[in-house]
Design a protein around this motif. Structure first.
Motif, PDB file in Angstrom:
ATOM      1  N   ARG A 228       0.850  -1.188   0.000  1.00  0.00           N
ATOM      2  CA  ARG A 228       0.000   0.000   0.000  1.00  0.00           C
ATOM      3  C   ARG A 228       0.887   1.241   0.000  1.00  0.00           C
ATOM      4  N   PHE A 229       0.557   2.214  -0.839  1.00  0.00           N
ATOM      5  CA  PHE A 229       1.310   3.469  -0.857  1.00  0.00           C
ATOM      6  C   PHE A 229       1.149   4.155   0.495  1.00  0.00           C
ATOM      7  N   PRO A 230       2.245   4.437   1.218  1.00  0.00           N
ATOM      8  CA  PRO A 230       2.139   4.934   2.598  1.00  0.00           C
ATOM      9  C   PRO A 230       1.363   6.237   2.746  1.00  0.00           C
ATOM     10  N   LEU A 231       1.404   7.100   1.736  1.00  0.00           N
ATOM     11  CA  LEU A 231       0.730   8.398   1.844  1.00  0.00           C
ATOM     12  C   LEU A 231      -0.518   8.457   0.963  1.00  0.00           C
ATOM     13  N   GLU A 232      -1.150   7.316   0.794  1.00  0.00           N
ATOM     14  CA  GLU A 232      -2.385   7.264   0.022  1.00  0.00           C
ATOM     15  C   GLU A 232      -3.407   8.224   0.621  1.00  0.00           C
ATOM     16  N   GLY A 233      -4.009   9.046  -0.224  1.00  0.00           N
ATOM     17  CA  GLY A 233      -4.986  10.015   0.239  1.00  0.00           C
ATOM     18  C   GLY A 233      -4.417  11.381   0.530  1.00  0.00           C
ATOM     19  N   THR A 234      -3.086  11.510   0.562  1.00  0.00           N
ATOM     20  CA  THR A 234      -2.456  12.814   0.776  1.00  0.00           C
ATOM     21  C   THR A 234      -2.568  13.638  -0.504  1.00  0.00           C
ATOM     22  N   PRO A 235      -3.067  14.867  -0.413  1.00  0.00           N
ATOM     23  CA  PRO A 235      -3.233  15.668  -1.631  1.00  0.00           C
ATOM     24  C   PRO A 235      -1.907  16.267  -2.097  1.00  0.00           C
ATOM     25  N   ALA A 236      -1.842  16.591  -3.375  1.00  0.00           N
ATOM     26  CA  ALA A 236      -0.712  17.362  -3.889  1.00  0.00           C
ATOM     27  C   ALA A 236      -0.829  18.797  -3.375  1.00  0.00           C
ATOM     28  N   PRO A 237       0.274  19.486  -3.193  1.00  0.00           N
ATOM     29  CA  PRO A 237       0.186  20.877  -2.753  1.00  0.00           C
ATOM     30  C   PRO A 237      -0.435  21.760  -3.828  1.00  0.00           C
ATOM     31  N   THR A 238      -1.094  22.784  -3.409  1.00  0.00           N
ATOM     32  CA  THR A 238      -1.672  23.746  -4.344  1.00  0.00           C
ATOM     33  C   THR A 238      -0.575  24.684  -4.852  1.00  0.00           C
ATOM     34  N   PRO A 239      -0.823  25.375  -5.969  1.00  0.00           N
ATOM     35  CA  PRO A 239       0.148  26.375  -6.433  1.00  0.00           C
ATOM     36  C   PRO A 239       0.442  27.424  -5.365  1.00  0.00           C
ATOM     37  N   GLU A 240      -0.565  27.803  -4.604  1.00  0.00           N
ATOM     38  CA  GLU A 240      -0.368  28.790  -3.547  1.00  0.00           C
ATOM     39  C   GLU A 240       0.553  28.265  -2.450  1.00  0.00           C
ATOM     40  N   GLN A 241       0.402  26.989  -2.092  1.00  0.00           N
ATOM     41  CA  GLN A 241       1.282  26.400  -1.081  1.00  0.00           C
ATOM     42  C   GLN A 241       2.729  26.329  -1.585  1.00  0.00           C
ATOM     43  N   LEU A 242       2.902  25.985  -2.848  1.00  0.00           N
ATOM     44  CA  LEU A 242       4.252  25.942  -3.424  1.00  0.00           C
ATOM     45  C   LEU A 242       4.861  27.337  -3.446  1.00  0.00           C
ATOM     46  N   ASP A 243       4.075  28.329  -3.829  1.00  0.00           N
ATOM     47  CA  ASP A 243       4.589  29.706  -3.869  1.00  0.00           C
ATOM     48  C   ASP A 243       4.991  30.173  -2.474  1.00  0.00           C
ATOM     49  N   ALA A 244       4.197  29.812  -1.468  1.00  0.00           N
ATOM     50  CA  ALA A 244       4.510  30.226  -0.095  1.00  0.00           C
ATOM     51  C   ALA A 244       5.814  29.580   0.370  1.00  0.00           C
ATOM     52  N   ALA A 245       6.015  28.310   0.031  1.00  0.00           N
ATOM     53  CA  ALA A 245       7.262  27.636   0.412  1.00  0.00           C
ATOM     54  C   ALA A 245       8.452  28.270  -0.297  1.00  0.00           C
ATOM     55  N   ARG A 246       8.311  28.518  -1.586  1.00  0.00           N
ATOM     56  CA  ARG A 246       9.410  29.136  -2.341  1.00  0.00           C
ATOM     57  C   ARG A 246       9.752  30.516  -1.786  1.00  0.00           C
ATOM     58  N   ALA A 247       8.722  31.244  -1.339  1.00  0.00           N
ATOM     59  CA  ALA A 247       8.955  32.587  -0.807  1.00  0.00           C
ATOM     60  C   ALA A 247       9.854  32.558   0.425  1.00  0.00           C
ATOM     61  N   ILE A 248       9.754  31.510   1.212  1.00  0.00           N
ATOM     62  CA  ILE A 248      10.615  31.394   2.401  1.00  0.00           C
ATOM     63  C   ILE A 248      12.068  31.225   1.982  1.00  0.00           C
ATOM     64  N   PHE A 249      12.317  30.396   0.978  1.00  0.00           N
ATOM     65  CA  PHE A 249      13.691  30.223   0.492  1.00  0.00           C
ATOM     66  C   PHE A 249      14.207  31.522  -0.125  1.00  0.00           C
ATOM     67  N   VAL A 250      13.359  32.194  -0.912  1.00  0.00           N
ATOM     68  CA  VAL A 250      13.762  33.450  -1.551  1.00  0.00           C
ATOM     69  C   VAL A 250      14.118  34.497  -0.496  1.00  0.00           C
ATOM     70  N   ALA A 251      13.365  34.506   0.592  1.00  0.00           N
ATOM     71  CA  ALA A 251      13.631  35.480   1.671  1.00  0.00           C
ATOM     72  C   ALA A 251      15.023  35.295   2.270  1.00  0.00           C
ATOM     73  N   HIS A 252      15.580  34.099   2.097  1.00  0.00           N
ATOM     74  CA  HIS A 252      16.945  33.833   2.571  1.00  0.00           C
ATOM     75  C   HIS A 252      17.989  34.034   1.470  1.00  0.00           C
ATOM     76  N   GLY A 253      17.572  34.641   0.362  1.00  0.00           N
ATOM     77  CA  GLY A 253      18.497  34.962  -0.706  1.00  0.00           C
ATOM     78  C   GLY A 253      18.790  33.805  -1.648  1.00  0.00           C
ATOM     79  N   LEU A 254      17.944  32.780  -1.645  1.00  0.00           N
ATOM     80  CA  LEU A 254      18.163  31.603  -2.472  1.00  0.00           C
ATOM     81  C   LEU A 254      17.285  31.657  -3.722  1.00  0.00           C
ATOM     82  N   ARG A 255      17.814  31.143  -4.821  1.00  0.00           N
ATOM     83  CA  ARG A 255      17.047  31.069  -6.069  1.00  0.00           C
ATOM     84  C   ARG A 255      16.238  29.785  -6.070  1.00  0.00           C
ATOM     85  N   THR A 256      14.971  29.861  -6.424  1.00  0.00           N
ATOM     86  CA  THR A 256      14.102  28.694  -6.404  1.00  0.00           C
ATOM     87  C   THR A 256      13.483  28.461  -7.778  1.00  0.00           C
ATOM     88  N   VAL A 257      13.062  27.208  -7.984  1.00  0.00           N
ATOM     89  CA  VAL A 257      12.277  26.859  -9.174  1.00  0.00           C
ATOM     90  C   VAL A 257      11.112  25.984  -8.711  1.00  0.00           C
TER      91      VAL A 257
END
Length: 257
Positions: A228-257
């Motif tokens: 059984r896939f261990p994370l069955e039922g876990t949703p993919a992150p939304t574009p907004e969640q990805l953008d929020a995560a990337r913003a944290i890295f950018v705030a530390h001066g890091l380039r993100t994709v």
């Protein structure tokens, strides 16, 4: 985007050998440009969201010579060079087979003249000598969590060996792309992301951070293994969640994709 060009490489001439699961050619996700990517079999981690569970054990691969791998890569070398790419060794965990991985890196770099990349969790970094790393142009380092308890839950292993390897790469001045998988409900706590970002920024050799969305594309492989896939039922992150995560890295001066 990955274009599958083959499955398991056939057994080649005698010489340095390793357990090889498969190979393909990819663009954009395994290092700069178009890459010849070799998947070695075997991994000491048991990640909850692993999308290649069919590479977990050494027995999942075929005993293959370095000569055979290099011969396959040589067929594509003119195309790869023209596309500004190189060769990437991934898995599984390549550092579970350091002698074989080292042979591949040396020959990719010095025989074929290709840019080289190592895709690793860093957990087995202590098994790697500086000679191997000298033949690696780029390390794709997967830091799965900053929270130690969560890292143990995600992988079954401790985080510290990965951090030690990251610091060693920084001391060597080796270019690193950090990879961080955003899993809703697990790795998406802002404090967890902040910890990874602050650490990556402190190293001075991280040129890029890939914030990768959790997905379930590997779930069929679990089914094929009767698991059984261990994370069955876990949703993919939304574009907004990805953008929020990337913003944290950018705030530390890091380039993100």
């Amino acid at each position: 985007m990955a274009v599958m060009l083959g499955t398991t490489i056939p057994l080649g001439p005698p010489g340095v050998t390793g357990s090889v699961h498969s190979w393909d050619v990819s663009t954009g996700v395994d290092g700069p440009g178009t890459r010849f990517v070799v998947f070695l079999a075997g991994c000491p981690l048991d990640c909850l969201y692993c999308h290649n569970p069919d590479t977990r054990r050494m027995s999942n691969g075929t005993r293959t010579s370095a000569d055979a791998v290099i011969a396959e890569a040589a067929k594509l070398t003119p195309f790869i060079r023209a596309a500004g790419g190189g060769a990437t060794v991934t898995g599984g965990e390549p550092l579970l087979q350091p002698a074989f991985a080292g042979e591949l890196f040396h020959r990719f770099k010095h025989e074929l003249g290709l840019h080289t990349a190592l895709d690793t969790s860093g957990f087995l970094g202590r098994r790697v000598d500086d000679g191997l790393l000298a033949d690696v142009d780029l390390v794709l380092l997967d830091i799965k969590s900053w929270d130690r308890d969560l890292y143990l839950r995600l992988t079954g292993q401790q985080l510290e060996p990965t951090l030690d390897f990251a610091r060693r790469l920084a001391d060597l001045g080796k270019e690193v792309w950090v990879r961080f998988v955003l899993v809703p409900g697990l790795t998406d706590d802002p404090a967890n992301i902040e910890g990874v970002a602050a650490f990556a920024a402190s190293l001075g050799n991280v040129s890029r951070v890939d914030v990768l969305p959790f997905h379930t594309l590997g779930s069929a492989k679990y089914s094929a293994q009767g698991r059984r896939f261990p994370l069955e039922g876990t949703p993919a992150p939304t574009p907004e969640q990805l953008d929020a995560a990337r913003a944290i890295f950018v705030a530390h001066g890091l380039r993100t994709v």
